[in-house]
Design a protein around this motif. Structure first.
Motif, mmCIF file in Angstrom:
data_model
loop_
_atom_site.group_PDB
_atom_site.id
_atom_site.type_symbol
_atom_site.label_atom_id
_atom_site.label_comp_id
_atom_site.label_asym_id
_atom_site.label_seq_id
_atom_site.Cartn_x
_atom_site.Cartn_y
_atom_site.Cartn_z
ATOM 1 N N ILE A 458 55.565 37.740 39.381
ATOM 2 C CA ILE A 458 54.284 37.038 39.507
ATOM 3 C C ILE A 458 53.196 38.041 39.849
ATOM 4 O O ILE A 458 53.310 38.802 40.818
ATOM 5 C CB ILE A 458 54.362 35.954 40.594
ATOM 6 N N ALA A 459 52.133 38.046 39.064
ATOM 7 C CA ALA A 459 51.036 38.984 39.297
ATOM 8 C C ALA A 459 50.215 38.560 40.510
ATOM 9 O O ALA A 459 50.089 37.365 40.807
ATOM 10 C CB ALA A 459 50.136 39.051 38.069
ATOM 11 N N PRO A 460 49.625 39.516 41.218
ATOM 12 C CA PRO A 460 48.716 39.169 42.319
ATOM 13 C C PRO A 460 47.469 38.454 41.791
ATOM 14 O O PRO A 460 47.192 38.449 40.582
ATOM 15 C CB PRO A 460 48.353 40.527 42.926
ATOM 16 N N ALA A 461 46.698 37.885 42.699
ATOM 17 C CA ALA A 461 45.460 37.200 42.319
ATOM 18 C C ALA A 461 44.417 38.208 41.827
ATOM 19 O O ALA A 461 44.493 39.406 42.102
ATOM 20 C CB ALA A 461 44.912 36.420 43.508
ATOM 21 N N VAL A 462 43.424 37.690 41.101
ATOM 22 C CA VAL A 462 42.327 38.529 40.609
ATOM 23 C C VAL A 462 41.346 38.784 41.752
ATOM 24 O O VAL A 462 40.879 37.838 42.397
ATOM 25 C CB VAL A 462 41.599 37.840 39.442
ATOM 26 N N PRO A 463 41.017 40.038 42.051
ATOM 27 C CA PRO A 463 40.036 40.313 43.109
ATOM 28 C C PRO A 463 38.640 39.793 42.724
ATOM 29 O O PRO A 463 38.287 39.737 41.539
ATOM 30 C CB PRO A 463 40.041 41.840 43.213
ATOM 31 N N GLN A 464 37.859 39.441 43.728
ATOM 32 C CA GLN A 464 36.472 39.032 43.518
ATOM 33 C C GLN A 464 35.554 40.171 43.961
ATOM 34 O O GLN A 464 35.699 40.701 45.062
ATOM 35 C CB GLN A 464 36.166 37.766 44.328
ATOM 36 N N THR A 531 19.869 54.515 35.363
ATOM 37 C CA THR A 531 21.020 54.251 34.494
ATOM 38 C C THR A 531 21.729 52.995 34.987
ATOM 39 O O THR A 531 21.902 52.806 36.188
ATOM 40 C CB THR A 531 21.998 55.434 34.497
ATOM 41 N N THR A 532 22.116 52.150 34.044
ATOM 42 C CA THR A 532 22.862 50.938 34.382
ATOM 43 C C THR A 532 24.360 51.237 34.333
ATOM 44 O O THR A 532 24.846 51.865 33.384
ATOM 45 C CB THR A 532 22.539 49.802 33.405
ATOM 46 N N TYR A 533 25.058 50.755 35.367
ATOM 47 C CA TYR A 533 26.508 50.962 35.439
ATOM 48 C C TYR A 533 27.219 49.609 35.498
ATOM 49 O O TYR A 533 26.674 48.633 36.025
ATOM 50 C CB TYR A 533 26.867 51.805 36.666
ATOM 51 N N TYR A 534 28.436 49.601 34.980
ATOM 52 C CA TYR A 534 29.248 48.386 34.917
ATOM 53 C C TYR A 534 30.585 48.669 35.608
ATOM 54 O O TYR A 534 31.140 49.765 35.482
ATOM 55 C CB TYR A 534 29.481 47.974 33.462
ATOM 56 N N TRP A 535 31.103 47.667 36.306
ATOM 57 C CA TRP A 535 32.371 47.903 37.020
ATOM 58 C C TRP A 535 33.207 46.634 37.120
ATOM 59 O O TRP A 535 32.692 45.519 37.074
ATOM 60 C CB TRP A 535 32.113 48.510 38.402
ATOM 61 N N TYR A 536 34.513 46.853 37.228
ATOM 62 C CA TYR A 536 35.449 45.749 37.456
ATOM 63 C C TYR A 536 36.663 46.284 38.217
ATOM 64 O O TYR A 536 36.870 47.500 38.341
ATOM 65 C CB TYR A 536 35.881 45.085 36.139
ATOM 66 N N GLY A 548 44.738 39.632 36.016
ATOM 67 C CA GLY A 548 43.694 39.757 35.008
ATOM 68 C C GLY A 548 42.529 40.571 35.560
ATOM 69 O O GLY A 548 42.436 40.851 36.758
ATOM 70 N N GLN A 549 41.637 40.943 34.685
ATOM 71 C CA GLN A 549 40.463 41.727 35.069
ATOM 72 C C GLN A 549 39.450 40.832 35.775
ATOM 73 O O GLN A 549 39.253 39.674 35.406
ATOM 74 C CB GLN A 549 39.850 42.338 33.807
ATOM 75 N N SER A 550 38.834 41.359 36.823
ATOM 76 C CA SER A 550 37.765 40.614 37.476
ATOM 77 C C SER A 550 36.580 40.482 36.516
ATOM 78 O O SER A 550 36.542 41.121 35.460
ATOM 79 C CB SER A 550 37.322 41.337 38.749
ATOM 80 N N GLU A 551 35.586 39.670 36.905
ATOM 81 C CA GLU A 551 34.362 39.661 36.105
ATOM 82 C C GLU A 551 33.690 41.029 36.209
ATOM 83 O O GLU A 551 33.974 41.804 37.134
ATOM 84 C CB GLU A 551 33.427 38.558 36.582
ATOM 85 N N ILE A 552 32.819 41.325 35.278
ATOM 86 C CA ILE A 552 32.142 42.621 35.247
ATOM 87 C C ILE A 552 30.780 42.490 35.918
ATOM 88 O O ILE A 552 29.990 41.598 35.582
ATOM 89 C CB ILE A 552 31.980 43.120 33.801
ATOM 90 N N PHE A 553 30.524 43.364 36.893
ATOM 91 C CA PHE A 553 29.218 43.438 37.544
ATOM 92 C C PHE A 553 28.474 44.673 37.028
ATOM 93 O O PHE A 553 29.103 45.659 36.609
ATOM 94 C CB PHE A 553 29.373 43.565 39.062
#
Length: 575
Positions: A458-464, A531-536, A548-553
Motif C-alpha cells: 500500500i502506497a503512502p498518502a499524497v503529501p500536501q 523566473t517562475t518555478y514549479y514544484w511537486y 501519486g504526485q502532489s498538485e503542482i505549485f
C-alpha cells in the motif's frame, strides 16, 4: 555485658572461618532467581554450582543439541548456547540463556547422545533405560529411570498405525516421525513415502495427542524438508503403501508419542528432559552401587526450593575429581539436595555462565558434546505490523525459512519485490534471533521470513504542499520548501522536484530520499530573479510503494537583494 559482646564477636568470627574452610563463598547473582557459586574444597576439588530458585516464574530449563540437530553433530557447550540463544518456543517465549552444563553421554562413532531427550516441549529422541531428569516447570521436576515408548498415528478415517521411532534414520518397513530437531531434512532415500504435516501450533509433548494438516505427500522422492510448526511421517515398503492409501492433502491427522514410566512417573506435559546415568541421590540419601572412580563430574540436583547445575573439575593437582559418593555427599551436605542425577563427566564436564566457561575442562579446552542442559530467562515480544491475509512483498532478496529464526534451514530464495500473503500462525510477529518473524505463503509454499525484509503493498498518502504557496512572489533566492508529513508503518521517503518549466525536463532540485517534510536549498542556489518555478512532492515507503504526485505549485523570485530571513514572502495571495 561487654564481655558477652566480645564473646559473640569471637563466635561469629570462628563461624566465618569455618564457613571459609568448608569452601563456602557468597552466592553471586546472575539474574533474578538464578545464582552462581564456586566451592573450593579440601580434597582438593573445585566445584561450580548454579542455583535456580523454584519460585521464579520466567525461568525455563531446556536441552540444546550440537549443531541444532540430533542427527550427527557435536559442539562445545558455549557454541550450543550461542545456537539456542534468542530462539523462540511454541508459546512465543524468547530465550535469554544465562547458564548451561554439558548433558548426556554420547557416542564418538555417531556423535549422538546415548539416551533420549525432550526439547522445546517435543519428545524429540526416544528415551532409554538409564536415569533421566525431567522438567515440566519449576514446581514440577523429577528423576526417572526405566521408561517405554509407543507412538500412534490416527488417520482421517479413524484408523491407526504404530510409529516405530522418532528422529532416527529410517529402516526397512518402518514408520518414523521426524521433527525439526533432527535436521532441516529427513535425509532419506527415494524408495519410500513421506507425508509433510503442517499447522501444528504446539509441541509434540509426551502423552499428548496433537493434530496437524497434511500439506504434501512425497512418494519416491525422499529427503523432505521438516517445518518448525509441523512434522514428517516417513515410511518404506508396506508402511509406505499404507501412508499412500490413508493420506491425502488437506486431511487432519493426529499423532501421539507416549512415555510410560515403570515407576509410575507422569511424563505428560514434560517440557524438557535429558538422560544421564546413575541416579546417585534419592530422598536425600546416597543410592547403592555407585561409580567410585575419581573423575570430573557433571550433575543436576534439586530440593523443594532450588534446582542445581553442578560441575566438579578433575584430573589436575588442584582439583582431583570426585567419586559419585563424594559428589553425592557434597549435594546432600552443601546443597541439601534430595535428588541428584549424574550426567556425562570427564573431559565433557563444562559449566558456562553469562558468556564464559567457569570451570577448567580436563581436556584443556571445551570438548564438543552432543547436548547441553541450560537455564533461560524468558520474555515475549511481538510485532503487530501485519495481519493474516495481508499482501506483502520483499524489499530485498530473502530466504524463506522453515521456522521463525535464522537458525532454521532455507526452503527457497525469494527475489526482491516477490509478492506473498501472510499465513495464519499464533506465532506471527514473534521476536527471535534479532528480528520479528512472519509466516507467509508464496507459490503454494509456506515458510517464515523476517520483518526487516518485508513491506506492505500500500502506497503512502499524497503529501500536501505548504510553502512556497501556489502563485506566490518571493524575494528569497533560497526558499525553504515545506509540505505535510505522511505516516506509514514502514517509514516514508519524500521526492522533491523543482523545475523552471511545466514539463519538469529542466530540474533545479531533484531530491529522491528526503526523510523530513521540508528542504533547505544551498545558499544562493540556482534560483534566478524574475523566473517562475514549479514544484511537486511524492512519498514512498521502504517497499518502494509510491504515492501519486502532489498538485503542482508555482512561485516567482522577484528580487535578488540580500535577505536575512529565509523564506520571506512578499505576497501570499494568488496573483
Amino acid at each position: 555485658m561487654e564481655q558477652n559482646k566480645r564473646n559473640k564477636i569471637k563466635i561469629l568470627f570462628l563461624v566465618l572461618l569455618l564457613i571459609k574452610s568448608l569452601g563456602y563463598t557468597e552466592w553471586e547473582k546472575i539474574t533474578d532467581g538464578i545464582e552462581y557459586q564456586k566451592f573450593t574444597l579440601s580434597d582438593p576439588n573445585d566445584v561450580y554450582v548454579v542455583r535456580i530458585s523454584r519460585n521464579e516464574p520466567s525461568v525455563l530449563l531446556d536441552v540444546g543439541v550440537g549443531g541444532g540437530t540430533i542427527r550427527d553433530i557435536r559442539e562445545p557447550v558455549s557454541k550450543i548456547v550461542s545456537r539456542y540463544q534468542n530462539i523462540v518456543n511454541y508459546s512465543g517465549q524468547q530465550y535469554n540463556i544465562v547458564a548451561a552444563v554439558n548433558g548426556d553421554f554420547f557416542s564418538y562413532d555417531t556423535d549422538q547422545v546415548v539416551g533420549g531427550q525432550v526439547i522445546l516441549g517435543t519428545y524429540a529422541d526416544k528415551m532409554g533405560s538409564r536415569g533421566k531428569f525431567a522438567f515440566k516447570n519449576l514446581s514440577s521436576v523429577f528423576i526417572d529411570k526405566t521408561v517405554s515408548f509407543s507412538g500412534k498415528v490416527t488417520f482421517a478415517d479413524g484408523s491407526q498405525t504404530n510409529i516405530n521411532d522418532i528422529n532416527v534414520p529410517r529402516g526397512n518397513n518402518q514408520l518414523i516421525l521426524y521433527t525439526f530437531h533432527y535436521d532441516y531434512s529427513t535425509f532419506t532415500t527415494a524408495d519410500g513415502c513421506e507425508v509433510v504435516v503442517g499447522y501444528v501450533n504446539e509441541p509434540l509433548s509426551p502423552n499428548k495427542e496433537v493434530s496437524g494438516v497434511v500439506r504434501e505427500i512425497r512418494s519416491g522422492i525422499g529427503s523432505a524438508l521438516i517445518p518448525f510448526d509441523g512434522f514428517v511421517l516417513s515410511a518404506s515398503s508396506s508402511a509406505a503403501t499404507l501412508l499412500e492409501q490413508k493420506c491425502k492433502v488437506g486431511d487432519v491427522i493426529k499423532v501421539k508419542l507416549s512415555i510410560t514410566s515403570s515407576a509410575g512417573k507422569d511424563w505428560t506435559d514434560v517440557y524438557s528432559a535429558v538422560e544421564g546415568n546413575q541416579w546417585f541421590v534419592s530422598n536425600g540419601q546416597l543410592t547403592s552401587d555407585l561409580w567410585e572412580e575419581r573423575h570430573p563430574r557433571t550433575a543436576v540436583a534439586y530440593n523443594d526450593n532450588y534446582i542445581y547445575l553442578i560441575v566438579c573439575d578433575g584430573r589436575r593437582s588442584t582439583s582431583i575429581g570426585m567419586k559419585l559418593s563424594e559428589l553425592g555427599n557434597f549435594c546432600i551436605q552443601y546443597l541439601q539436595a534430595k535428588e541428584a542425577l549424574n550426567l556425562d563427566g570427564g573431559g565433557s564436564s563444562t559449566m558456562w555462565v553469562n558468556g564464559s566457561v567457569k570451570n577448567v575442562p580436563s581436556d584443556g579446552t571445551e570438548r564438543s558434546v552432543a547436548n547441553a542442559l541450560f537455564v533461560a530467562k524468558t520474555a515475549t515480544d511481538k510485532s503487530l505490523r501485519f495481519n493474516h491475509t495481508d499482501v506483502v512483498k520483499t524489499i530485498t532478496g530473502a530466504n524463506l525459512k522453515l521456522g521463525p529464526g535464522t537458525q532454521f534451514g532455507n526452503i527457497t530464495q525469494l527475489n526482491k519485490n516477490t509478492i506473498c500473503v501472510v499465513s495464519s500462525s499464533p506465532l506471527n510477529g514473534v521476536f527471535a534471533k534479532g528480528d520479528y518473524w512472519w509466516k507467509i505463503e508464496y507459490n503454494n509454499t509456506e515458510g517464515w521470513i523476517n520483518q526487516s525484509v518485508l513491506s506492505d503493498t500500500i502506497a503512502p498518502a499524497v503529501p500536501q504542499l505548504l510553502y512556497p504557496q501556489n502563485n506566490s512572489q518571493m524575494v528569497d533566492r533560497n526558499p525553504v520548501f515545506r509540505w505535510t508529513s505522511v505516516e506509514d508503518p514502514d517509514g516514508v521517503y519524500y521526492t522533491l522536484v523543482v523545475s523552471s518549466n511545466t514539463d519538469f525536463t529542466s530540474k533545479i532540485v531533484y531530491e529522491l530520499s528526503l526523510t523530513t517534510n521540508y528542504y533547505v536549498p544551498a545558499e544562493h542556489g540556482d534560483f534566478k530573479v524574475n523566473t517562475t518555478y514549479y514544484w511537486y512532492v511524492t512519498s514512498r515507503d521502504k517497499g518502494e510503494n509510491e504515492s501519486g504526485q502532489s498538485e503542482i505549485f508555482s512561485f516567482v523570485i522577484i528580487s535578488s537583494g540580500d535577505v536575512t530571513k529565509p523564506g520571506q514572502v512578499v505576497s501570499l495571495e494568488a496573483t
